[in-house]
Design an enzyme around this catalytic site. Structure first.
Site, PDB file in Angstrom:
ATOM      1  N   GLY A  17       0.852  -1.189   0.000  1.00  0.00           N
ATOM      2  CA  GLY A  17       0.000   0.000   0.000  1.00  0.00           C
ATOM      3  C   GLY A  17       0.890   1.241   0.000  1.00  0.00           C
ATOM      4  O   GLY A  17       2.084   1.177  -0.342  1.00  0.00           O
ATOM      5  N   ALA A  19       2.286   3.048   2.384  1.00  0.00           N
ATOM      6  CA  ALA A  19       3.475   3.059   3.252  1.00  0.00           C
ATOM      7  C   ALA A  19       4.563   2.160   2.682  1.00  0.00           C
ATOM      8  O   ALA A  19       5.739   2.545   2.622  1.00  0.00           O
ATOM      9  CB  ALA A  19       3.102   2.620   4.671  1.00  0.00           C
ATOM     10  N   LYS A  38       0.205  -9.534  -0.355  1.00  0.00           N
ATOM     11  CA  LYS A  38      -0.512 -10.793  -0.063  1.00  0.00           C
ATOM     12  C   LYS A  38      -1.388 -11.209  -1.239  1.00  0.00           C
ATOM     13  O   LYS A  38      -1.502 -12.376  -1.551  1.00  0.00           O
ATOM     14  CB  LYS A  38      -1.334 -10.623   1.207  1.00  0.00           C
ATOM     15  N   GLY A  51     -11.945   9.386   0.514  1.00  0.00           N
ATOM     16  CA  GLY A  51     -12.038  10.802   0.889  1.00  0.00           C
ATOM     17  C   GLY A  51     -10.876  11.639   0.439  1.00  0.00           C
ATOM     18  O   GLY A  51     -11.022  12.613  -0.298  1.00  0.00           O
ATOM     19  N   GLU A 116     -13.570  17.608   5.801  1.00  0.00           N
ATOM     20  CA  GLU A 116     -14.131  16.413   6.431  1.00  0.00           C
ATOM     21  C   GLU A 116     -14.282  16.684   7.918  1.00  0.00           C
ATOM     22  O   GLU A 116     -13.839  17.732   8.411  1.00  0.00           O
ATOM     23  CB  GLU A 116     -13.236  15.184   6.171  1.00  0.00           C
ATOM     24  N   HIS A 232     -16.152   3.736  11.217  1.00  0.00           N
ATOM     25  CA  HIS A 232     -16.629   4.772  10.297  1.00  0.00           C
ATOM     26  C   HIS A 232     -18.147   4.807  10.390  1.00  0.00           C
ATOM     27  O   HIS A 232     -18.806   3.761  10.337  1.00  0.00           O
ATOM     28  CB  HIS A 232     -16.187   4.469   8.864  1.00  0.00           C
ATOM     29  N   ARG A 278     -15.713  11.362  14.209  1.00  0.00           N
ATOM     30  CA  ARG A 278     -16.286  10.079  13.791  1.00  0.00           C
ATOM     31  C   ARG A 278     -16.845   9.239  14.937  1.00  0.00           C
ATOM     32  O   ARG A 278     -17.868   8.589  14.779  1.00  0.00           O
ATOM     33  CB  ARG A 278     -15.213   9.245  13.092  1.00  0.00           C
ATOM     34  N   HIS A 341     -13.261   0.478  10.784  1.00  0.00           N
ATOM     35  CA  HIS A 341     -12.599   1.208   9.702  1.00  0.00           C
ATOM     36  C   HIS A 341     -11.081   1.281   9.862  1.00  0.00           C
ATOM     37  O   HIS A 341     -10.355   1.136   8.881  1.00  0.00           O
ATOM     38  CB  HIS A 341     -13.175   2.625   9.669  1.00  0.00           C
ATOM     39  N   GLU A 365      -0.868   1.794   8.685  1.00  0.00           N
ATOM     40  CA  GLU A 365      -1.861   1.430   9.706  1.00  0.00           C
ATOM     41  C   GLU A 365      -1.344   0.363  10.673  1.00  0.00           C
ATOM     42  O   GLU A 365      -1.794   0.286  11.816  1.00  0.00           O
ATOM     43  CB  GLU A 365      -3.160   0.962   9.031  1.00  0.00           C
ATOM     44  N   ARG A 376      -8.269   8.882  14.999  1.00  0.00           N
ATOM     45  CA  ARG A 376      -7.585   9.489  13.848  1.00  0.00           C
ATOM     46  C   ARG A 376      -8.460  10.552  13.176  1.00  0.00           C
ATOM     47  O   ARG A 376      -9.653  10.354  12.947  1.00  0.00           O
ATOM     48  CB  ARG A 376      -7.240   8.401  12.825  1.00  0.00           C
TER      49      ARG A 376
HETATM   50  C1  SIN Z   1     -13.556   8.639   4.079  1.00  0.00           C
HETATM   51  O1  SIN Z   1     -13.438   8.910   2.899  1.00  0.00           O
HETATM   52  O2  SIN Z   1     -14.516   8.935   4.771  1.00  0.00           O
HETATM   53  C2  SIN Z   1     -12.457   7.868   4.741  1.00  0.00           C
HETATM   54  C3  SIN Z   1     -11.246   8.664   4.803  1.00  0.00           C
HETATM   55  C4  SIN Z   1     -10.494   8.346   6.040  1.00  0.00           C
HETATM   56  O3  SIN Z   1     -10.717   7.305   6.673  1.00  0.00           O
HETATM   57  O4  SIN Z   1      -9.672   9.162   6.444  1.00  0.00           O
END
Ligand code: SIN
Length: 523
Positions: A17, A19, A38, A51, A116, A232, A278, A341, A365, A376
């Protein structure tokens, strides 16, 4: 790309990913880098991130405001220095991504920023509307392919760390067909992502089974803050369908949450309404679901008051996915429920990604470097993978003087003991326990039951002999880490909420949980 022997390399990166690939790019000039995915590179959580990526790059923004918002969301548990690194190194790292070809969305020639939850400024960059992670991964993978020292292998699952004299010197790998081999390296990076698949409902892809965290813990590394799980608030809720994420950016662009009576409710729970943190929104939804007199309660996201063209253009992936279920989001509300999430905790590292085990690094993560605290901030996860992936790469390069290890000890190959028999049923049972007892709202009695049940299942994952059996072992191992830490943290903070201890207890718990072997402490 150069082919070199897969039995040794200079730097081993587990996970492809943001990182892992960013670290690989950092290492590509220094030595032979082997990156193991994997499944396919496009199966990582990065690929699914919608997002965006947060950074103080707009004219109206300041690094100090990004720092402040991250600390507030983190609810007292952020490492301020780690956050400072994140917000200061984030903008140049993003500019580098742009140089490497990442196409972020723009208004004319200027980068477009959205808002956000819990951000005080519009600072979230996005790409192709709601496919930010996919675009970043595309550009990063393309950059990695230009470096001839980097070899990326897909369908290679790392099963265990190899240790010599308490130093990580490589991994055992189980191939797609079940074949086993060992790969040695001067340093190993675990960038294996999170563990959403521990839970019955999750926004995470199937690969997110806590592999790196479990491998590191089983090898003796310290893990930290495992009780801090982010749920989430808004995952698409269609029976028997995967819980597809509906980005928080949807609310950032003006969408409303509504209950079954079609009333907006978030103002009852928080001054920031639909854009509250969140954890607050997720718990508010759970409460609304509980007070609704319906056998199948649902909450809705409503975008129908927004301009249809804008919705389709800004959220093409969400629009198309909902359409597959015959929901036209420009005219109909979207049924949603919360889902697991993100894990704020993970393998304990310093600010260079170094874990407590020499030779072992972690980023993204899978790592706990104190950036996210107890909760977060939205769109800080891609940023963390980018900044700390690069830092881990730099540190591994500096660690290289040791040269390649030789394996003095013959490492036992996993037995085919439990093979796959009953593994799906076992994983299903763990996922239900985690969702029902170690989920959004917790209490001591439920957590104790969860720990007992999970402990009683330990004998079922001994001696895994297939990839799925290893995933089962990792899910159970990580699940126990989460449940035991959640039981030990007798307070509520960030993503961890207990009805029997509903407030902060700063005197005892303004600290990080750390697990080493069976021992848990707060430091
Ligand atoms: C989202 O698009 O709501 C997720 C983005 C995030 O987890 O930071």
């Amino acid at each position: 790309m150069a082919q070199h022997t897969p039995t040794e390399c200079d730097f081993l990166v587990v996970g492809a990913g943001i990182a892992g690939l960013r670290a690989a790019v950092e290492l590509g000039e220094a030595g032979r880098v082997l990156v193991l995915a994997k499944r396919q590179v496009c199966d990582s959580a990065t690929h699914y991130a919608q997002g965006g990526i947060a950074a103080a790059l707009s004219d109206e923004d300041e690094v100090s405001l990004h720092l402040q918002d991250t600390l507030v969301a983190g609810d007292g548990l952020c490492n301020v220095e780690a956050v400072r690194v994140l917000v200061e190194e984030g903008p140049p790292r993003i500019e580098e991504l742009i140089e490497w070809g990442t196409q972020f969305d723009r208004n004319g020639t200027k980068l477009a920023f959205t808002r956000e939850g819990a951000h005080s400024r519009n600072r979230v960059l996005h790409a192709q509307g709601d496919s930010t992670g996919r675009e970043i991964l595309r550009a990063l993978y393309a950059k990695a392919k230009t470096l001839k020292n980097i070899l990326v292998l897909e369908f290679e699952m790392s099963s265990d760390l190899l240790l010599e004299d308490d130093r990580a010197v490589g991994v055992s790998v189980i191939g797609d067909g079940g074949e086993l081999r060992q790969i040695t390296a001067s340093a190993v990076l675990l960038a294996t992502g999170g563990l959403g698949q521990l839970y019955r409902n999750t926004t995470n892809p199937e690969v997110a089974t806590g592999d790196g965290i479990a491998m590191a813990y089983l090898a003796g590394a310290d893990v930290s803050d495992m009780e801090l799980i982010q749920f989430h608030p808004t995952a698409l809720y269609i029976k028997n369908a995967p819980r597809f994420l509906i980005s928080e950016a949807v609310r950032g662009e003006g969408a409303y949450l509504r209950n079954m009576e079609m009333d907006r409710f978030m103002h009852k729970y928080h001054a920031q309404g639909d854009l509250a943190p969140r954890d607050v929104v997720a718990r508010a939804i759970v409460h609304e679901l509980e007070i609704t007199r319906s056998p199948d309660p649902i909450v809705y996201l409503d975008l129908t008051h927004l301009k249809p063209d804008h919705v389709q253009h800004r959220f093409p992936r969400i629009y198309a996915t909902c359409m597959k279920y015959n929901i036209d989001i420009t005219t109909e509300v979207i049924p949603i429920r919360p889902a697991a999430h993100y894990v704020m905790g993970g393998i304990l590292t310093d600010l260079t990604g170094q874990s407590s085990l020499p030779g072992l690094y972690a980023a993204g993560e899978a790592a706990a470097n104190g950036v996210h605290g107890a909760n977060r901030l939205a769109s800080n996860s891609l940023l963390e993978g980018l900044v700390y992936g690069a830092r881990a790469g730099q540190a591994m390069r500096n660690d290289w003087h040791r040269g390649l290890p030789t394996l003095n000890r013959k490492h036992a190959a996993p037995s085919n003991g439990s093979a796959d028999s009953g593994i799906e049923e076992l994983i299903g049972q763990i996922r239900d326990v985690m969702w029902n007892k170690v989920g959004i709202v917790r209490d001591g009695s439920g957590l104790r039951q969860a720990v007992e049940t999970l402990q009683s299942l330990r004998s079922r994952v001994v001696g895994p002999g297939t990839r799925r059996a290893f995933e089962g072992r990792n899910i159970l191992t990580s699940g126990l880490l989460v449940a035991r830490s959640a039981l030990a943290r007798e307070e509520s903070r960030g993503g961890h909420y207990r009805t029997d201890y509903p407030t902060h207890d700063d005197a005892k718990f303004l600290k990080h949980s750390v697990m080493r072997g069976e021992k848990i402490s707060f430091q």
